[in-house]
Design an enzyme around this catalytic site. Structure first.
Site, PDB file in Angstrom:
ATOM      1  CG  PHE A 123      -1.718   1.083   1.611  1.00  0.00           C
ATOM      2  CD1 PHE A 123      -3.060   1.104   1.226  1.00  0.00           C
ATOM      3  CD2 PHE A 123      -1.245   2.136   2.390  1.00  0.00           C
ATOM      4  CE1 PHE A 123      -3.896   2.149   1.602  1.00  0.00           C
ATOM      5  CE2 PHE A 123      -2.078   3.186   2.763  1.00  0.00           C
ATOM      6  CZ  PHE A 123      -3.414   3.187   2.367  1.00  0.00           C
ATOM      7  CB  THR A 126       3.826   7.434   3.494  1.00  0.00           C
ATOM      8  OG1 THR A 126       2.816   6.934   4.363  1.00  0.00           O
ATOM      9  CG2 THR A 126       4.678   8.439   4.245  1.00  0.00           C
ATOM     10  CB  ALA A 130       2.292  13.776   1.764  1.00  0.00           C
ATOM     11  CB  SER A 132       0.382  13.171   9.904  1.00  0.00           C
ATOM     12  OG  SER A 132       1.266  12.450  10.732  1.00  0.00           O
ATOM     13  CD  GLN A 279       4.500  -7.197  48.754  1.00  0.00           C
ATOM     14  OE1 GLN A 279       4.590  -6.043  49.168  1.00  0.00           O
ATOM     15  NE2 GLN A 279       3.728  -8.095  49.302  1.00  0.00           N
ATOM     16  CB  ILE A 337      10.782  -7.785  34.581  1.00  0.00           C
ATOM     17  CG1 ILE A 337       9.656  -7.013  35.283  1.00  0.00           C
ATOM     18  CG2 ILE A 337      10.861  -9.226  35.102  1.00  0.00           C
ATOM     19  CD1 ILE A 337       8.257  -7.504  34.969  1.00  0.00           C
ATOM     20  N   GLY A 339      16.145  -6.768  33.663  1.00  0.00           N
ATOM     21  CA  GLY A 339      17.379  -6.101  34.083  1.00  0.00           C
ATOM     22  C   GLY A 339      18.325  -5.904  32.904  1.00  0.00           C
ATOM     23  CD  GLU A 363      -1.540   0.033   8.861  1.00  0.00           C
ATOM     24  OE1 GLU A 363      -2.743  -0.019   9.116  1.00  0.00           O
ATOM     25  OE2 GLU A 363      -0.877  -0.933   8.447  1.00  0.00           O
ATOM     26  CB  THR A 365       1.318   9.459  14.773  1.00  0.00           C
ATOM     27  OG1 THR A 365       0.445  10.598  14.649  1.00  0.00           O
ATOM     28  CG2 THR A 365       2.341   9.468  13.652  1.00  0.00           C
TER      29      THR A 365
HETATM   30  C1  FAD Z   1       8.378   0.861   9.317  1.00  0.00           C
HETATM   31  C2  FAD Z   1       7.375   1.717   8.613  1.00  0.00           C
HETATM   32  C3  FAD Z   1       6.442   1.129   7.775  1.00  0.00           C
HETATM   33  C4  FAD Z   1       5.545   1.912   7.063  1.00  0.00           C
HETATM   34  N1  FAD Z   1       4.713   1.325   6.131  1.00  0.00           N
HETATM   35  C5  FAD Z   1       3.966   2.112   5.318  1.00  0.00           C
HETATM   36  C6  FAD Z   1       3.263   1.540   4.204  1.00  0.00           C
HETATM   37  O1  FAD Z   1       3.294   0.330   3.966  1.00  0.00           O
HETATM   38  N2  FAD Z   1       2.575   2.377   3.389  1.00  0.00           N
HETATM   39  C7  FAD Z   1       2.511   3.732   3.587  1.00  0.00           C
HETATM   40  O2  FAD Z   1       1.867   4.421   2.809  1.00  0.00           O
HETATM   41  N3  FAD Z   1       3.179   4.299   4.642  1.00  0.00           N
HETATM   42  C8  FAD Z   1       3.901   3.527   5.494  1.00  0.00           C
HETATM   43  N4  FAD Z   1       4.614   4.081   6.533  1.00  0.00           N
HETATM   44  C9  FAD Z   1       4.513   5.512   6.763  1.00  0.00           C
HETATM   45  C10 FAD Z   1       3.795   5.871   8.083  1.00  0.00           C
HETATM   46  O3  FAD Z   1       2.424   5.598   7.964  1.00  0.00           O
HETATM   47  C11 FAD Z   1       4.122   7.324   8.402  1.00  0.00           C
HETATM   48  O4  FAD Z   1       5.474   7.352   8.815  1.00  0.00           O
HETATM   49  C12 FAD Z   1       3.223   7.906   9.471  1.00  0.00           C
HETATM   50  O5  FAD Z   1       1.903   8.051   8.990  1.00  0.00           O
HETATM   51  C13 FAD Z   1       3.712   9.262   9.971  1.00  0.00           C
HETATM   52  O6  FAD Z   1       4.044  10.107   8.916  1.00  0.00           O
HETATM   53  P1  FAD Z   1       5.479  10.830   8.924  1.00  0.00           P
HETATM   54  O7  FAD Z   1       6.508   9.799   9.180  1.00  0.00           O
HETATM   55  O8  FAD Z   1       5.588  11.631   7.696  1.00  0.00           O
HETATM   56  O9  FAD Z   1       5.437  11.767  10.193  1.00  0.00           O
HETATM   57  P2  FAD Z   1       4.867  13.254  10.242  1.00  0.00           P
HETATM   58  O10 FAD Z   1       3.497  13.296   9.654  1.00  0.00           O
HETATM   59  O11 FAD Z   1       5.882  14.188   9.711  1.00  0.00           O
HETATM   60  O12 FAD Z   1       4.725  13.466  11.815  1.00  0.00           O
HETATM   61  C14 FAD Z   1       5.815  13.860  12.649  1.00  0.00           C
HETATM   62  C15 FAD Z   1       5.242  14.118  14.042  1.00  0.00           C
HETATM   63  O13 FAD Z   1       4.292  15.194  14.000  1.00  0.00           O
HETATM   64  C16 FAD Z   1       3.039  14.765  14.519  1.00  0.00           C
HETATM   65  N5  FAD Z   1       1.959  15.440  13.826  1.00  0.00           N
HETATM   66  C17 FAD Z   1       1.737  15.528  12.485  1.00  0.00           C
HETATM   67  N6  FAD Z   1       0.612  16.210  12.236  1.00  0.00           N
HETATM   68  C18 FAD Z   1       0.082  16.535  13.451  1.00  0.00           C
HETATM   69  C19 FAD Z   1      -1.095  17.246  13.863  1.00  0.00           C
HETATM   70  N7  FAD Z   1      -1.984  17.725  12.986  1.00  0.00           N
HETATM   71  N8  FAD Z   1      -1.306  17.401  15.195  1.00  0.00           N
HETATM   72  C20 FAD Z   1      -0.417  16.903  16.100  1.00  0.00           C
HETATM   73  N9  FAD Z   1       0.702  16.242  15.780  1.00  0.00           N
HETATM   74  C21 FAD Z   1       0.940  16.049  14.456  1.00  0.00           C
HETATM   75  C22 FAD Z   1       3.019  13.266  14.297  1.00  0.00           C
HETATM   76  O14 FAD Z   1       2.094  12.613  15.164  1.00  0.00           O
HETATM   77  C23 FAD Z   1       4.469  12.914  14.597  1.00  0.00           C
HETATM   78  O15 FAD Z   1       4.658  12.828  15.982  1.00  0.00           O
HETATM   79  C24 FAD Z   1       5.518   3.320   7.264  1.00  0.00           C
HETATM   80  C25 FAD Z   1       6.439   3.904   8.140  1.00  0.00           C
HETATM   81  C26 FAD Z   1       7.371   3.142   8.773  1.00  0.00           C
HETATM   82  C27 FAD Z   1       8.414   3.823   9.627  1.00  0.00           C
END
Ligand code: FAD
Length: 380
Positions: A123, A126, A130, A132, A279, A337, A339, A363, A365
């Site tokens: 899929f 990203t 682009a 989030s 505990q 746990i 260590g 998928e 954050t």
């Molecule tokens: C191992 C791995 C596998 C992946 N697999 C896929 C895949 O198969 N297909 C695919 O399409 N993508 C995939 N991704 C991409 C993944 O979905 C994105 O990395 C994720 O959605 C975050 O986008 P970004 O890394 O650009 O972070 P950014 O969007 O740049 O975010 C950076 C930080 O800002 C925060 N942030 C952003 N916008 C806001 C907001 N409006 N309010 C508050 N906080 C915000 C985020 O929560 C995060 O903490 C994968 C990523 C990794 C690392």
């Protein structure tokens, strides 16, 4: 709610447990060292139907409802996350859009091979610019006669190394914002499509992410997936369905960390007795078990809402948020746990600790899940 498990699901769950205990657990260290899931293991998983969990039976899949799929994911989540990532991505975002939106011809052309795992699905939403903010993707698709021409770059695409079929999102009308995004089925061998670069990651050894480049990539017009302009909605719906699955996987992983911690606490002696008798250690174990049990109920509840035909947008987001954050806390305590051993590659909790970290990021954050929940609460 009644989450009683029908007998046919119990049999399937037992089969999955036997498979992971016999085929994956003995080689977890080898997977860590080689960064590779053996092809023979993936083939056996395919023979069990694990690549076709939600693909309808008429196309060769198991056609499981969401609650059954969540239970299978919980089982799978117990074992090595690299293996689970390949299957989870394929069964979730890798095949869901084709199953839900594909034309009859598309379903007949792709789903039977995807259901067996002979073809792997990926899929691609990203992009470097682009994440989030998925509506801001730049990859374009232009109609030219009976072809679509794609240009752009995707990154972090799971399964890219082995995938045969990619669900790719691209802009078909830049004037319409998110309503100008469409989904496409892109075969690996399409002209102008290259896997340009693999991106090494912190965990998920054996599962790989890569960058995809489309340079005047040509695909037939009939590879448009669903109506033109509905791609963004398709992406959001596909991701929403995946949230409960990721939550369930985290519940299984957290449960496994509890079991590993109980075993270690019973056998590790300090001050003349097993640390399990202290505990403060018992407090860690109790919190791990209680939080995991609560997360499990939320995952089952959301899955049952989806099976009842509800959108469950808020609940799915809550499930991803709660289950992934719970797993993060549980695995942190598991390392504590253990260590010093918990920080060493000789014990399994070390890779669970690294593998857990991504679940709060991909998928959607944790922050994005909170936005979805809050917007739903506020009626936006
Ligand atoms: C191992 C791995 C596998 C992946 N697999 C896929 C895949 O198969 N297909 C695919 O399409 N993508 C995939 N991704 C991409 C993944 O979905 C994105 O990395 C994720 O959605 C975050 O986008 P970004 O890394 O650009 O972070 P950014 O969007 O740049 O975010 C950076 C930080 O800002 C925060 N942030 C952003 N916008 C806001 C907001 N409006 N309010 C508050 N906080 C915000 C985020 O929560 C995060 O903490 C994968 C990523 C990794 C690392």
């Amino acid at each position: 709610m009644d989450f009683s498990i029908p007998a046919e699901w119990t049999d399937l769950l037992r089969t999955v447990r036997e498979f992971t205990e016999q085929e994956i657990e003995p080689i977890w260290r080898k997977i860590e060292d080689d960064d590779e899931i053996p092809a023979a293991v993936l083939a056996k998983a395919g023979a069990l139907g694990l690549f076709g969990l939600t693909i309808p039976e008429e196309y060769g899949g198991l056609g499981l409802p969401m609650l059954a799929k969540a239970l299978v994911y919980e089982e799978l989540g117990r074992t090595h996350a690299g293996f689970v990532s390949i299957i989870g991505t394929h069964c979730g975002i890798g095949t869901t859009a084709i199953t839900n939106l594909g034309s009859e011809e598309q379903k007949r052309a792709y789903l039977p091979m995807l259901a067996t795992g002979e073809w792997i699905g990926a899929f691609a939403l990203t992009e470097p610019g682009a994440g989030s903010d998925a509506a801001s993707i730049a990859t374009s698709a232009t109609r030219r006669g009976d072809r679509w021409i794609l240009n752009g770059t995707k990154h972090f695409i799971t399964n890219a190394r082995m995938a045969k079929v990619f669900t790719v999102f691209a802009v078909t009308d830049r004037t319409k914002g998110s309503k100008g995004i469409s989904a496409f089925i892109v075969p690996r061998d399409a002209n102008g499509f290259t896997i340009s670069r693999f991106q090494p990651t912190m965990g998920l050894r054996g599962s790989h992410v890569a960058e995809l480049v489309f340079e005047n990539c040509e695909i037939p017009a009939e590879n448009l997936l669903g109506p033109e302009g509905l791609g963004y909605t398709t992406a959001l719906k596909t991701l929403a369905q995946g949230r409960v699955g990721i939550g369930a996987r985290c519940v299984g992983a957290a449960q496994r960390c509890i079991e590993l911690s109980v075993d270690y606490a019973r056998q590790r002696k300090q001050f003349g007795k097993p640390i399990a008798e202290f505990q403060l250690i018992q407090g860690h174990l109790a919190e791990m078990a209680a939080e995991t049990a609560a997360a499990r109920q939320l995952a089952y509840y959301s899955a049952s809402l989806l099976d009842a035909g509800k959108a469950a947008r808020r609940e799915a987001a809550m499930t991803k948020l709660v289950c992934t954050e719970t797993y993060g806390r549980v695995v942190d305590k598991a390392v504590q746990i253990h260590g010093g051993m918990g920080y060493c590659k000789d014990v399994q909790v070390e890779h669970y600790y690294r593998d857990a970290r991504i679940t709060r990021i991909y998928e959607g954050t944790s922050e994005i899940q909170k936005l979805i929940i809050a917007r739903d609460l506020l009626g936006e």
